[in-house]
Design a protein around this motif. Structure first.
Motif, PDB file in Angstrom:
ATOM      1  N   VAL A 121       0.528  -1.160  -0.111  1.00  0.00           N
ATOM      2  CA  VAL A 121       0.066  -0.017   0.079  1.00  0.00           C
ATOM      3  C   VAL A 121       1.174   0.929  -0.010  1.00  0.00           C
ATOM      4  CG1 VAL A 121      -1.856   1.462   0.974  1.00  0.00           C
ATOM      5  CG2 VAL A 121      -1.725  -1.289   0.951  1.00  0.00           C
ATOM      6  N   THR A 122       0.797   2.577  -0.984  1.00  0.00           N
ATOM      7  CA  THR A 122       1.693   3.077  -1.718  1.00  0.00           C
ATOM      8  C   THR A 122       0.722   4.482  -0.468  1.00  0.00           C
ATOM      9  OG1 THR A 122       0.343   4.426  -2.692  1.00  0.00           O
ATOM     10  CG2 THR A 122       2.734   2.548  -3.452  1.00  0.00           C
ATOM     11  N   PRO A 123       1.758   5.258   0.073  1.00  0.00           N
ATOM     12  CA  PRO A 123       1.709   6.160   0.850  1.00  0.00           C
ATOM     13  C   PRO A 123      -0.150   7.287   0.493  1.00  0.00           C
ATOM     14  CG  PRO A 123       3.326   6.478   0.671  1.00  0.00           C
ATOM     15  CD  PRO A 123       3.319   5.412  -0.799  1.00  0.00           C
ATOM     16  N   ASN A 124       0.393   7.089  -0.866  1.00  0.00           N
ATOM     17  CA  ASN A 124      -1.074   7.992  -1.573  1.00  0.00           C
ATOM     18  C   ASN A 124      -2.117   7.003  -1.587  1.00  0.00           C
ATOM     19  OD1 ASN A 124      -0.231   6.188  -3.403  1.00  0.00           O
ATOM     20  ND2 ASN A 124      -0.472   7.611  -5.231  1.00  0.00           N
ATOM     21  N   GLY A 125      -2.551   5.520  -1.420  1.00  0.00           N
ATOM     22  CA  GLY A 125      -3.137   4.816  -0.858  1.00  0.00           C
ATOM     23  C   GLY A 125      -3.303   3.918  -2.121  1.00  0.00           C
ATOM     24  N   ASP A 126      -2.284   3.159  -2.997  1.00  0.00           N
ATOM     25  CA  ASP A 126      -2.845   2.726  -4.147  1.00  0.00           C
ATOM     26  C   ASP A 126      -2.471   1.340  -3.185  1.00  0.00           C
ATOM     27  OD1 ASP A 126      -3.320   4.550  -6.261  1.00  0.00           O
ATOM     28  OD2 ASP A 126      -1.564   5.543  -6.117  1.00  0.00           O
ATOM     29  N   VAL A 127      -2.840   0.294  -4.064  1.00  0.00           N
ATOM     30  CA  VAL A 127      -2.753  -1.293  -3.829  1.00  0.00           C
ATOM     31  C   VAL A 127      -2.076  -0.741  -4.737  1.00  0.00           C
ATOM     32  CG1 VAL A 127      -3.626  -3.537  -2.565  1.00  0.00           C
ATOM     33  CG2 VAL A 127      -4.711  -0.782  -2.345  1.00  0.00           C
ATOM     34  N   ILE A 128      -1.499  -2.115  -4.233  1.00  0.00           N
ATOM     35  CA  ILE A 128      -0.302  -3.225  -5.451  1.00  0.00           C
ATOM     36  C   ILE A 128       0.032  -4.762  -5.432  1.00  0.00           C
ATOM     37  CG2 ILE A 128       2.306  -3.026  -6.848  1.00  0.00           C
ATOM     38  CD1 ILE A 128       2.617  -0.008  -6.004  1.00  0.00           C
ATOM     39  N   PHE A 129      -0.145  -5.268  -6.174  1.00  0.00           N
ATOM     40  CA  PHE A 129      -0.223  -6.445  -6.217  1.00  0.00           C
ATOM     41  C   PHE A 129       0.361  -7.254  -6.788  1.00  0.00           C
ATOM     42  CE2 PHE A 129      -4.996  -5.642  -4.918  1.00  0.00           C
ATOM     43  CZ  PHE A 129      -5.337  -6.430  -3.909  1.00  0.00           C
ATOM     44  N   ASN A 130       1.918  -8.064  -6.109  1.00  0.00           N
ATOM     45  CA  ASN A 130       2.773  -9.019  -6.956  1.00  0.00           C
ATOM     46  C   ASN A 130       2.970 -10.322  -6.381  1.00  0.00           C
ATOM     47  OD1 ASN A 130       3.740  -6.418  -7.545  1.00  0.00           O
ATOM     48  ND2 ASN A 130       4.724  -5.989  -5.349  1.00  0.00           N
TER      49      ASN A 130
END
Length: 142
Positions: A133-142
């Motif tokens: 979860v990035t500081p601006n609230g984006d969720v990244i799945f790897n």
């Protein structure tokens, strides 16, 4: 020099007026539904915009049970307003099918585009290794 330009312009206009520059868009395949009980497969799609080049002839469904590389059987759909089609007995004959579509208009020399190729197999869920979860609230799945 002017005569060569004039001749080129005339030839360009003649070819364009005869449909050589026309592109016929394909239907957009949206969904493939298996009916395992009755052995049928139903395709759903959205139709492309009406092509002004010539009269509608048919939609063509291409169906292959051997993979995306074919060979493909052809099924003609003569109703321009159709957005689905029942392929009777297809699932009963083989549980694996690949499909794509074309729209055909009476437009000699036009380029006919194909839809994406889809299949009736259940999608495979990819494994998720980690989530960020990035500081601006984006969720990244790897």
């Amino acid at each position: 020099m002017k005569s060569k330009f004039f001749l080129s312009a005339v030839l360009f206009f003649v070819f364009c007026a005869n449909g050589f520059s026309q592109t016929i868009l394909a239907p957009d395949l949206q969904c493939v539904v298996n009916d395992q009980v009755n052995g049928n497969i139903t395709l759903y799609w959205t139709n492309p915009p009406v092509n002004p080049c010539g009269a509608f002839v048919q939609y063509t469904i291409y169906a292959s049970q051997t993979g995306a590389g074919g060979p493909y059987n052809q099924v003609a759909i003569n109703n321009q307003a159709a957005t689905s089609f029942l392929l009777t007995g297809y699932y009963a004959s083989s549980p694996n099918w690949w499909f794509y579509m074309e729209a055909n208009y009476n437009c000699p020399g036009a380029t006919i585009l194909q839809s994406d190729t889809v299949n009736n197999l259940n999608p495979v869920t990819p494994p998720i290794v980690n989530v960020t979860v990035t500081p601006n609230g984006d969720v990244i799945f790897n």
